[in-house]
Motif scaffolding. Sequence first.
Motif, PDB file in Angstrom:
ATOM      1  N   LEU A 185      -9.305   0.884  10.842  1.00 11.76           N
ATOM      2  CA  LEU A 185      -8.018   1.554  10.884  1.00 11.76           C
ATOM      3  C   LEU A 185      -7.383   1.536   9.498  1.00 11.76           C
ATOM      4  CD1 LEU A 185      -6.363   2.898  13.078  1.00 11.76           C
ATOM      5  CD2 LEU A 185      -5.187   0.738  13.448  1.00 11.76           C
ATOM      6  N   GLN A 186      -7.456   0.376   8.855  1.00 14.10           N
ATOM      7  CA  GLN A 186      -6.882   0.247   7.524  1.00 14.10           C
ATOM      8  C   GLN A 186      -7.556   1.208   6.532  1.00 14.10           C
ATOM      9  OE1 GLN A 186      -7.440  -3.599   5.482  1.00 14.10           O
ATOM     10  NE2 GLN A 186      -5.213  -3.610   5.352  1.00 14.10           N
ATOM     11  N   ARG A 187      -8.875   1.221   6.594  1.00 18.65           N
ATOM     12  CA  ARG A 187      -9.623   2.096   5.693  1.00 18.65           C
ATOM     13  C   ARG A 187      -9.279   3.563   5.944  1.00 18.65           C
ATOM     14  NH1 ARG A 187     -14.113   5.095   6.703  1.00 18.65           N
ATOM     15  NH2 ARG A 187     -14.488   4.143   8.730  1.00 18.65           N
ATOM     16  N   ILE A 188      -9.235   3.941   7.231  1.00 17.25           N
ATOM     17  CA  ILE A 188      -9.010   5.330   7.589  1.00 17.25           C
ATOM     18  C   ILE A 188      -7.612   5.784   7.187  1.00 17.25           C
ATOM     19  CG2 ILE A 188      -8.662   6.841   9.588  1.00 17.25           C
ATOM     20  CD1 ILE A 188     -10.966   5.215  10.931  1.00 17.25           C
ATOM     21  N   MET A 226       0.845  -1.190   0.000  1.00 21.76           N
ATOM     22  CA  MET A 226       0.000   0.000   0.000  1.00 21.76           C
ATOM     23  C   MET A 226       0.879   1.238   0.000  1.00 21.76           C
ATOM     24  SD  MET A 226      -2.739   1.125   2.862  1.00 21.76           S
ATOM     25  CE  MET A 226      -1.627   0.848   4.200  1.00 21.76           C
ATOM     26  N   SER A 227       0.608   2.173  -0.861  1.00 18.66           N
ATOM     27  CA  SER A 227       1.380   3.411  -0.826  1.00 18.66           C
ATOM     28  C   SER A 227       0.420   4.590  -0.824  1.00 18.66           C
ATOM     29  CB  SER A 227       2.294   3.506  -2.054  1.00 18.66           C
ATOM     30  OG  SER A 227       1.513   3.651  -3.212  1.00 18.66           O
ATOM     31  N   GLY A 228       0.929   5.711  -0.405  1.00 22.20           N
ATOM     32  CA  GLY A 228       0.100   6.906  -0.266  1.00 22.20           C
ATOM     33  C   GLY A 228      -0.237   7.474  -1.629  1.00 22.20           C
ATOM     34  N   PRO A 229      -0.923   8.616  -1.621  1.00 22.05           N
ATOM     35  CA  PRO A 229      -1.251   9.278  -2.877  1.00 22.05           C
ATOM     36  C   PRO A 229       0.030   9.509  -3.688  1.00 22.05           C
ATOM     37  CG  PRO A 229      -2.359  10.344  -1.046  1.00 22.05           C
ATOM     38  CD  PRO A 229      -1.453   9.312  -0.471  1.00 22.05           C
ATOM     39  N   VAL A 230      -0.077   9.295  -4.990  1.00 21.58           N
ATOM     40  CA  VAL A 230       1.107   9.322  -5.853  1.00 21.58           C
ATOM     41  C   VAL A 230       1.841  10.651  -5.747  1.00 21.58           C
ATOM     42  CG1 VAL A 230       1.919   9.089  -8.205  1.00 21.58           C
ATOM     43  CG2 VAL A 230      -0.023   7.729  -7.411  1.00 21.58           C
ATOM     44  N   ALA A 231       1.085  11.738  -5.743  1.00 20.08           N
ATOM     45  CA  ALA A 231       1.704  13.067  -5.756  1.00 20.08           C
ATOM     46  C   ALA A 231       2.645  13.235  -4.567  1.00 20.08           C
ATOM     47  CB  ALA A 231       0.632  14.152  -5.720  1.00 20.08           C
ATOM     48  N   LEU A 239     -13.646  -9.180  19.190  1.00 23.30           N
ATOM     49  CA  LEU A 239     -14.527  -8.813  18.071  1.00 23.30           C
ATOM     50  C   LEU A 239     -14.364  -7.355  17.696  1.00 23.30           C
ATOM     51  CD1 LEU A 239     -17.899 -10.673  18.677  1.00 23.30           C
ATOM     52  CD2 LEU A 239     -16.326 -10.868  16.740  1.00 23.30           C
ATOM     53  N   THR A 240     -14.376  -6.505  18.728  1.00 23.14           N
ATOM     54  CA  THR A 240     -14.209  -5.077  18.480  1.00 23.14           C
ATOM     55  C   THR A 240     -12.858  -4.827  17.827  1.00 23.14           C
ATOM     56  OG1 THR A 240     -15.468  -4.709  20.477  1.00 23.14           O
ATOM     57  CG2 THR A 240     -14.337  -2.813  19.561  1.00 23.14           C
ATOM     58  N   ARG A 241     -11.856  -5.603  18.265  1.00 27.79           N
ATOM     59  CA  ARG A 241     -10.514  -5.422  17.712  1.00 27.79           C
ATOM     60  C   ARG A 241     -10.507  -5.732  16.216  1.00 27.79           C
ATOM     61  NH1 ARG A 241      -6.357  -9.270  20.139  1.00 27.79           N
ATOM     62  NH2 ARG A 241      -7.350  -8.558  22.048  1.00 27.79           N
ATOM     63  N   LEU A 242     -11.134  -6.839  15.840  1.00 28.74           N
ATOM     64  CA  LEU A 242     -11.165  -7.203  14.420  1.00 28.74           C
ATOM     65  C   LEU A 242     -11.859  -6.119  13.604  1.00 28.74           C
ATOM     66  CD1 LEU A 242     -11.981 -11.019  14.457  1.00 28.74           C
ATOM     67  CD2 LEU A 242      -9.819  -9.882  13.905  1.00 28.74           C
ATOM     68  N   ARG A 243     -12.956  -5.608  14.147  1.00 28.10           N
ATOM     69  CA  ARG A 243     -13.711  -4.594  13.414  1.00 28.10           C
ATOM     70  C   ARG A 243     -12.875  -3.327  13.258  1.00 28.10           C
ATOM     71  NH1 ARG A 243     -18.391  -4.006  16.559  1.00 28.10           N
ATOM     72  NH2 ARG A 243     -18.753  -6.199  16.157  1.00 28.10           N
ATOM     73  N   GLU A 268       3.746   4.551   3.956  1.00 27.34           N
ATOM     74  CA  GLU A 268       3.959   3.167   4.347  1.00 27.34           C
ATOM     75  C   GLU A 268       3.239   2.865   5.664  1.00 27.34           C
ATOM     76  OE1 GLU A 268       7.781   0.117   4.426  1.00 27.34           O
ATOM     77  OE2 GLU A 268       8.091   2.233   4.864  1.00 27.34           O
ATOM     78  N   PHE A 269       2.912   1.589   5.870  1.00 26.91           N
ATOM     79  CA  PHE A 269       2.327   1.151   7.136  1.00 26.91           C
ATOM     80  C   PHE A 269       3.275   0.126   7.732  1.00 26.91           C
ATOM     81  CE2 PHE A 269      -1.968   0.963   9.296  1.00 26.91           C
ATOM     82  CZ  PHE A 269      -1.489   0.311  10.422  1.00 26.91           C
ATOM     83  N   VAL A 270       3.971   0.511   8.803  1.00 28.27           N
ATOM     84  CA  VAL A 270       4.964  -0.372   9.415  1.00 28.27           C
ATOM     85  C   VAL A 270       4.410  -0.918  10.724  1.00 28.27           C
ATOM     86  CG1 VAL A 270       7.257  -0.486  10.452  1.00 28.27           C
ATOM     87  CG2 VAL A 270       6.902   0.829   8.358  1.00 28.27           C
TER      88      VAL A 270
END
Lengths: 277, 274
Positions: A191-194, A1-6, A182-186, A48-50
């Motif tokens: 978090l990924q989406r945000i 996953m990478s950030g916006p290209v610009a 359960l809350t953790r999975l959700r 990046e997401f480390v």
Amino acid sequence: MSGPVAISAKGRGKSHALEITDVSKKFSVAGRQVQALSHIHLAVDEGEFVSIVGSSGCGKSTLLRLVLGLDTDYDGDIRVDGHRVERPGLDRSIVFQEHRLLPWLNVEANVAAALRQSGLSAAERGELVRDHLHLVGLDQFAKAHPAQLSGGMAQRVAIARALVTKPRFLLLDEPLGALDALTRLRLQDELQRIVRHEGTTAVLVTHDVDEAVYLGDRIVIMHPHPGRIATVLPVTAAVSRDRSDPNFIRLRDEVLSWLGVSRTGNDAGAELARRSA
Amino acid sequence: MSLITIAGGERLSRSASIAPPPFRLIGRHLRPLAVPIALLAIWELLAHAGVADPRFLPSLEAVVARGVAEFSRSGLGVNLLASLKRDLIGFVCGSVAGIGLGLAIGFSRLIERLLGPVLLVHRQIALFAWVPLISMWFGGGEAGKVVFIALAAFQPTLINTWQGVSGIPRSYRELADVLTFGWFDFARIIAIPGALPQIFTGLHSALIYAWTATVGAELLLNIAPGIGGRMNEGQQLFHMDLLLLCVLLLGGVGVIFNVIAGAVEHRFLRWRIR
Ligand SMILES: Nc1ncnc2c1ncn2[C@@H]1O[C@H](COP(=O)(O)OP(=O)(O)O)[C@@H](O)[C@H]1O
Ligand SMILES: [Mg+2]
């Protein structure tokens, strides 16, 4: 996953977004020197997401405190865009394990508190707060007080507070560690989406190996006494973000074996790692 | 949802399902009044049974009659207002100084080191020990009285504000650092609201201390309009009904102060209750 290209294109060439070079940190506890971090090298790219995993006491929180600029008494060098980190700044945000919301402020005011030093107008601040409460799905709870929220909701507010300043770096110190499974999975999905939506560079400290593999582009594995990086594993594109995918399980087992837990190939191993950590 | 809500809900449902008989409800509300009413009854009994000399213990109706007479002409009412005004001025001055200094000490390690020991010694000195000094420095008139009342309000607000601010968890200080707060934002958003429960505790005590000190100042310093002045008069002219009336009035005002303080606290600290 990478950030916006610009943004990532702009950062390329000169230096990494975050560069941790040969960082060591000692504490003296009751007259004795404790080596919390030893010769840490880590470069993080824009967007990046480390993930960082390691047992308790291997210096993960200490490393995040240094990146935040809360403690500048260390050896080595921490640079953001080539500039040495001297003090905390709104370009680096953190979510702690406990939500650390102020109980006397309502949700909206807690998020807005992060914008006190932003120099924005009241209208701009109000809009940012609304946007970020919407992002974490809590528009309806703007006027609620922290005592009225569940643990997961409170942690979402903390995430909104960390992101409302549009930081370049989002540091997460076991942010979901105190939540039920359960809350953790959700919240992992959220978090990924945000983070993707905001294009933020993220450093996540976690005890949960599944979480590290699921969210990370790279996994940094740390060992204790002294706190050091044992290895860094890339999460290749072949590992689809599907927890039951064989590649996913293979990578998870590799991480577990680096942490000194035998390859069990089942959930007992992950649970064991979680407990021992 | 929070524990508190659950507990509240439970209480609601319990009182709804098993409704106690109405006389029990009334009984519960009157319970705090039981002892005062009993004391008044004993007083009446003693006054009428001829056990006590009526010159030293006038009957309740004599005191009430005195009260009606006093308040129908501009007697005790004016004195009560004079005392309340004095009390309020002293309370405000003392509390503002106490909160201000308490915040300063709580914020600054340097100020805490400089002033902390002095204030701890100051705390050991009984309030009324200041009376002779104050009357020498500020005179026994209005200024001396207000200074004495202010001193009474100063002590509890100072100590409580100080403790409240230094009790702010380290994690909140760290949060303030991460959010790059200056001292003003730290005070406004974290330290003062965080210390508010303790500050209110201090103000609540100060309200009671200041009222005690008001009467003390009026009794011990120069005679001036006020409840204490009328008590001096009652003592010298042997008007026991006036003296007892004043005592009842002092207690009544104290109770009203308590109720007001409780209501204000409730209003400002609602976030704790929810
Ligand atoms: N403020 C401190 N003073 C003394 N020792 C500390 C302090 N903070 C952390 N340490 C020590 O540094 C080591 C790493 O701690 P920490 O970074 O909290 O580990 P982790 O977050 O990986 O569990 C531990 O041995 C801990 O006792
Ligand atoms: Mg930690």
